[in-house]
Design an enzyme around this catalytic site. Structure first.
Site, PDB file in Angstrom:
ATOM      1  N   PRO A 129       0.825  -1.219   0.000  1.00  0.00           N
ATOM      2  CA  PRO A 129       0.000   0.000   0.000  1.00  0.00           C
ATOM      3  C   PRO A 129       0.859   1.269   0.000  1.00  0.00           C
ATOM      4  O   PRO A 129       0.521   2.252  -0.644  1.00  0.00           O
ATOM      5  CB  PRO A 129      -0.813  -0.131   1.291  1.00  0.00           C
ATOM      6  CG  PRO A 129      -0.877  -1.614   1.551  1.00  0.00           C
ATOM      7  CD  PRO A 129       0.404  -2.181   1.031  1.00  0.00           C
ATOM      8  N   GLU A 243       9.322  -9.660 -17.942  1.00  0.00           N
ATOM      9  CA  GLU A 243       7.984  -9.167 -17.604  1.00  0.00           C
ATOM     10  C   GLU A 243       7.656  -7.926 -18.449  1.00  0.00           C
ATOM     11  O   GLU A 243       6.556  -7.777 -18.965  1.00  0.00           O
ATOM     12  CB  GLU A 243       7.925  -8.811 -16.108  1.00  0.00           C
ATOM     13  CG  GLU A 243       6.621  -8.124 -15.731  1.00  0.00           C
ATOM     14  CD  GLU A 243       6.430  -7.924 -14.228  1.00  0.00           C
ATOM     15  OE1 GLU A 243       7.335  -8.271 -13.455  1.00  0.00           O
ATOM     16  OE2 GLU A 243       5.358  -7.410 -13.852  1.00  0.00           O
ATOM     17  N   HIS A 339     -14.557   6.309 -33.567  1.00  0.00           N
ATOM     18  CA  HIS A 339     -15.825   5.581 -33.385  1.00  0.00           C
ATOM     19  C   HIS A 339     -16.950   6.524 -32.950  1.00  0.00           C
ATOM     20  O   HIS A 339     -18.100   6.082 -32.808  1.00  0.00           O
ATOM     21  CB  HIS A 339     -15.688   4.486 -32.325  1.00  0.00           C
ATOM     22  CG  HIS A 339     -15.051   3.212 -32.815  1.00  0.00           C
ATOM     23  ND1 HIS A 339     -13.717   3.103 -33.120  1.00  0.00           N
ATOM     24  CD2 HIS A 339     -15.575   1.975 -33.037  1.00  0.00           C
ATOM     25  CE1 HIS A 339     -13.446   1.862 -33.495  1.00  0.00           C
ATOM     26  NE2 HIS A 339     -14.561   1.160 -33.466  1.00  0.00           N
TER      27      HIS A 339
END
Ligand SMILES: Cc1cc2nc3c(=O)[nH]c(=O)nc-3n(C[C@H](O)[C@H](O)[C@H](O)COP(=O)(O)OP(=O)(O)OC[C@H]3O[C@@H](n4cnc5c(N)ncnc54)[C@H](O)[C@@H]3O)c2cc1C
Length: 381
Positions: A129, A243, A339
């Protein structure tokens, strides 16, 4: 631009993974998005079909082929189908190297068969956190007690956090040793004091369980130390390039998919009596995005080759990560604009792509941290 990365065996593998997605994921993914988690059964099926642990030696139940192109194919097809709940990429691309490179023989025998069969879902817990980018600020602490470790602390934003059966936890073990005072401990489901907190409510990646974890006096046996005591950060540094490349591969695939869907959309949608694709602005925007998509693809493919040759540097992986993901966000924003109002509707795939992509410049190391890594290597001051 023609890709030269793959051999015929990769094409067959892609074919079979597509079939797996069609048969075992497509119909259920929307439900999993509502549930905030995928059904564990999909992991077992993936294991059965050979999509988990392709790089793990056959003696432990894996595919026995260390070739990141297979990982890239899983990522590309998962992104193409927008099946963003599947945590296979974290399992195969991020966790597998830790277990393959750092686990001793006894640990490999204990963990790798379940890793490959899908019975043992994995996670890695670095972030807390109070600290994410600044990993030296990690407060989770493990104190030795005989052969065991007593672990206390909490982690957050952990991918596969609810479903995981083993979690590689980065903990401070030797606080007086600075960066050399961190180690990796493997915490297993069911260890007393290991609790899952909330499955976090994210703006995208809705079917992915991203969770809080807490550890209160968890007794972790000494045999669950992964790698060398005090070398936790060194182990992380060795594995983070893969990663980061994995995230870049996601970005390239998302760019291609969003570009394709937008080209189709502007051909069909009419305004002022003609397709919006006939407007010069649309042509120019899509021409730029097609160019950038090609450049990202070529760069990431080259990085995959270098990774396979064990030559991809930390800086090159950081370049691939920040640049591809920033281009991805830019492309998706522009495609969504083309769009019009429909782009804002969740039933349109471009809207889902927009929500899923936003985290790409954040996890795995933020864009700013990637630039710090590259900048430091330039020895500017
Ligand atoms: C969906 C999701 C999945 C995740 N999965 C995992 C997981 O499986 N395991 C895990 O351990 N973590 C995971 N994370 C955490 C992720 O890696 C961190 O969120 C990320 O590293 C950033 O850390 P932070 O959130 O603490 O941000 P902070 O470090 O607080 O950063 C906040 C901002 O400050 C900037 N900043 C910080 N330091 C500097 C600096 N030196 N110079 C310039 N700018 C700076 C950052 O770039 C960012 O913009 C996940 C996060 C998300 C959202």
């Amino acid at each position: 631009m023609e890709r030269t990365l793959f051999e015929p065996e990769h094409d067959l593998f892609r074919e079979s993974f597509r079939k797996f997605l069609d048969q075992h994921v497509a119909a259920q993914h929307e439900q999993w998005e509502h549930d905030g988690i995928v059904d564990r059964a999909v992991w077992l099926e993936a294991g059965k079909q050979g999509f988990l642990g392709m790089a793990v030696p056959e003696e432990y139940g894996g595919g026995g082929v260390k070739d990141f192109r297979y990982n890239a194919i899983l990522t590309e097809e998962t992104v193409r189908g927008q099946y963003s709940g599947l945590g296979f990429t974290l399992h195969n691309d991020v966790i597998a190297p830790y277990l393959l490179d750092l686990a001793n023989e006894e640990q490999k025998q204990r963990w790798l068969p379940g890793f490959c069969s899908g019975e043992m879902i994995t996670a890695i817990a670095m972030t807390e956190p109070g600290t994410g980018s600044d990993l030296q600020g990690i407060k989770t602490r493990a104190v030795q007690d005989g052969d065991d470790w007593i672990l206390n602390g909490s982690k957050t934003f952990i991918t596969n956090g609810i479903n995981s059966d083993i979690v590689i936890v980065v903990a401070q073990t030797d606080p007086d040793k600075g960066a050399m005072g961190f180690s990796l401990l493997v915490v297993e489901r069911g260890m007393p004091g290991f609790e899952r907190g909330r499955n976090l409510d994210k703006i995208g990646l809705k079917a992915q369980d991203t969770a809080e974890l807490s550890f209160t006096d968890v007794r972790v046996p000494g045999k669950n130390l992964l790698g060398t005591r005090g070398m936790g950060f060194v182990h992380l540094m060795q594995n983070l390039p893969q990663e980061r490349l994995s995230i870049a591969v996601m970005a390239a695939a998302a760019m291609e998919a969003c570009l394709d869907m937008t080209v189709q959309y502007v051909r069909d949608r009419k305004a002022f009596g003609k397709p919006i694709g006939a407007q010069q602005n649309t042509r120019f925007v899509l021409a730029e995005l097609a160019t950038k998509t090609t450049a990202v693809r070529v760069f990431t493919d080259r990085c995959i080759e270098l990774l396979n040759q064990e030559k991809l540097t930390v800086e090159e992986a950081a370049m691939a990560k920040w640049w591809s993901t920033e281009e991805e966000l830019d492309l998706i924003t522009k495609c969504l604009q083309l769009h019009g109002g429909y782009g804002y509707m969740r039933e349109f795939p471009i809207a889902k792509a927009y929500m899923d992509a936003r985290v790409q410049t954040i996890y795995g190391g933020t864009t700013e941290i990637m630039k710090e890594i590259i900048g430091r290597s330039l020895k500017l001051a």
